[in-house]
Write an enzyme that holds these catalytic residues in place. Structure first.
Site, PDB file in Angstrom:
ATOM      1  CG  ASP A   1      -7.359  -5.597   4.667  1.00 46.31           C
ATOM      2  OD1 ASP A   1      -8.345  -5.093   4.101  1.00 46.31           O
ATOM      3  OD2 ASP A   1      -6.192  -5.411   4.290  1.00 46.31           O
TER       4      ASP A   1
ATOM      5  CD  GLU B   1      -3.916  -8.662   5.411  1.00 45.46           C
ATOM      6  OE1 GLU B   1      -4.034  -7.425   5.410  1.00 45.46           O
ATOM      7  OE2 GLU B   1      -3.376  -9.296   4.483  1.00 45.46           O
TER       8      GLU B   1
ATOM      9  CG  HIS C   1      -2.005  -1.031   1.160  1.00 47.95           C
ATOM     10  ND1 HIS C   1      -2.891  -1.127   0.120  1.00 47.95           N
ATOM     11  CD2 HIS C   1      -2.330  -2.031   2.031  1.00 47.95           C
ATOM     12  CE1 HIS C   1      -3.725  -2.134   0.339  1.00 47.95           C
ATOM     13  NE2 HIS C   1      -3.398  -2.709   1.484  1.00 47.95           N
TER      14      HIS C   1
ATOM     15  NE  ARG D   1       1.730  -4.342   3.753  1.00 47.44           N
ATOM     16  CZ  ARG D   1       0.580  -3.821   4.197  1.00 47.44           C
ATOM     17  NH1 ARG D   1      -0.213  -4.540   4.967  1.00 47.44           N
ATOM     18  NH2 ARG D   1       0.244  -2.581   3.898  1.00 47.44           N
TER      19      ARG D   1
END
Length: 271
Positions: A173, A147, A46, A71
């Site tokens: 999430d 998630e 993200h 990540r």
């Protein structure tokens, strides 16, 4: 090979304090690395960071001695292996929902015979040590993000995966996955059913001898998570820290300068 600071903290029985990098800047990464974190995670999912920029950020963090993690955007072998070859000391992989996906993740992170990682640690052999290939499987951290409702349902089989160091909870999430849009999105959950799910994931991981991490919005919530027993806690990210500091500075000036503004508007940084 150098020792992974995350593994070192865990061996000492300490909670790892992790920071989060979403800004594609080597200088921002360098600044964050000097603030006392145990680890910093570059967010390729993200965050506004590409692979080449992430490599520069890894280089900028080297002098601090912290553990740089990445990540990755998804469970994709090529990106996972390239992040490790660039010098990441650990991988956090999003949306791991089944034991099969957890095994795939481990295979991407570990060299044969444990996994199928291709050998070519272009930068890692420089930043971590010339014997990287011999000891990487012992030092590199592999974390699967939990998630979704499916992941919670499969948590026991996921944490039973050999070669997986632990799980990492994305509470935003997770809340969406378990309750849809019943609640606000975001971190630092206070809904009883979400806290119960978080603690269930934590307990299941620990029963399997695995570590558990949690993403947090504030230091206070992260401290609470550490009390619950989480082995790694992430506090905020560079974007939010910059926003908060700038907002507070502007609000302070407006107040000292005698300008009357709505307090809530000032806190939001709406000037």
């Amino acid at each position: 090979m150098k020792r992974n600071n995350v593994k070192k903290r865990w061996d000492e029985g300490q909670t790892v304090l992790n920071g989060w990098l979403s800004v594609a800047s080597a200088f921002t990464a360098e600044i964050m690395a000097e603030q006392g974190y145990d680890a910093l995670t570059i967010d390729l999912q993200h965050g506004f960071v590409g692979y080449e920029q992430a490599t520069h950020m890894l280089q900028a963090m080297r002098a601090s001695g912290i553990a740089p993690l990445v990540r990755v955007p998804w469970l994709e072998p090529g990106m996972i292996m390239k992040a490790l070859d660039a010098g990441a000391w650990g991988i956090i992989c999003p949306m791991v929902n089944t034991a099969e996906q957890a095994r795939t993740l481990v295979s991407c992170v570990r060299y044969p015979p444990t996994g199928s990682r291709s050998f070519g640690p272009t930068r890692a052999v420089i930043s971590a040590g010339s014997d990287y290939g011999q000891f990487a499987d012992e030092q590199v951290v592999c974390l699967a993000m939990i998630e979704t409702a499916e992941a919670v349902e499969n948590i026991e089989s996921i944490v039973a995966t050999p070669g997986l160091d632990g799980v990492y909870i994305g509470p935003a999430d997770l809340t969406l996955g378990l309750t849809g849009r019943k609640y606000r999105t975001g971190f630092d959950r206070d809904e009883p059913e979400i806290i119960e799910a978080i603690k269930h994931i934590l307990a299941t991981a620990h029963r399997a001898g695995k570590k558990a991490g949690l993403h947090n919005g504030t230091a206070a919530y992260a401290a609470q998570a550490a009390e619950w027993g989480f082995d790694l806690v992430t506090v905020s990210n560079d974007v939010q820290l910059l926003r908060s500091a700038a907002s507070a500075s502007v609000a302070q000036f407006r107040q000292l300068n005698g300008e009357v503004k709505d307090a809530e508007h000032a806190v939001r940084g709406g000037y």
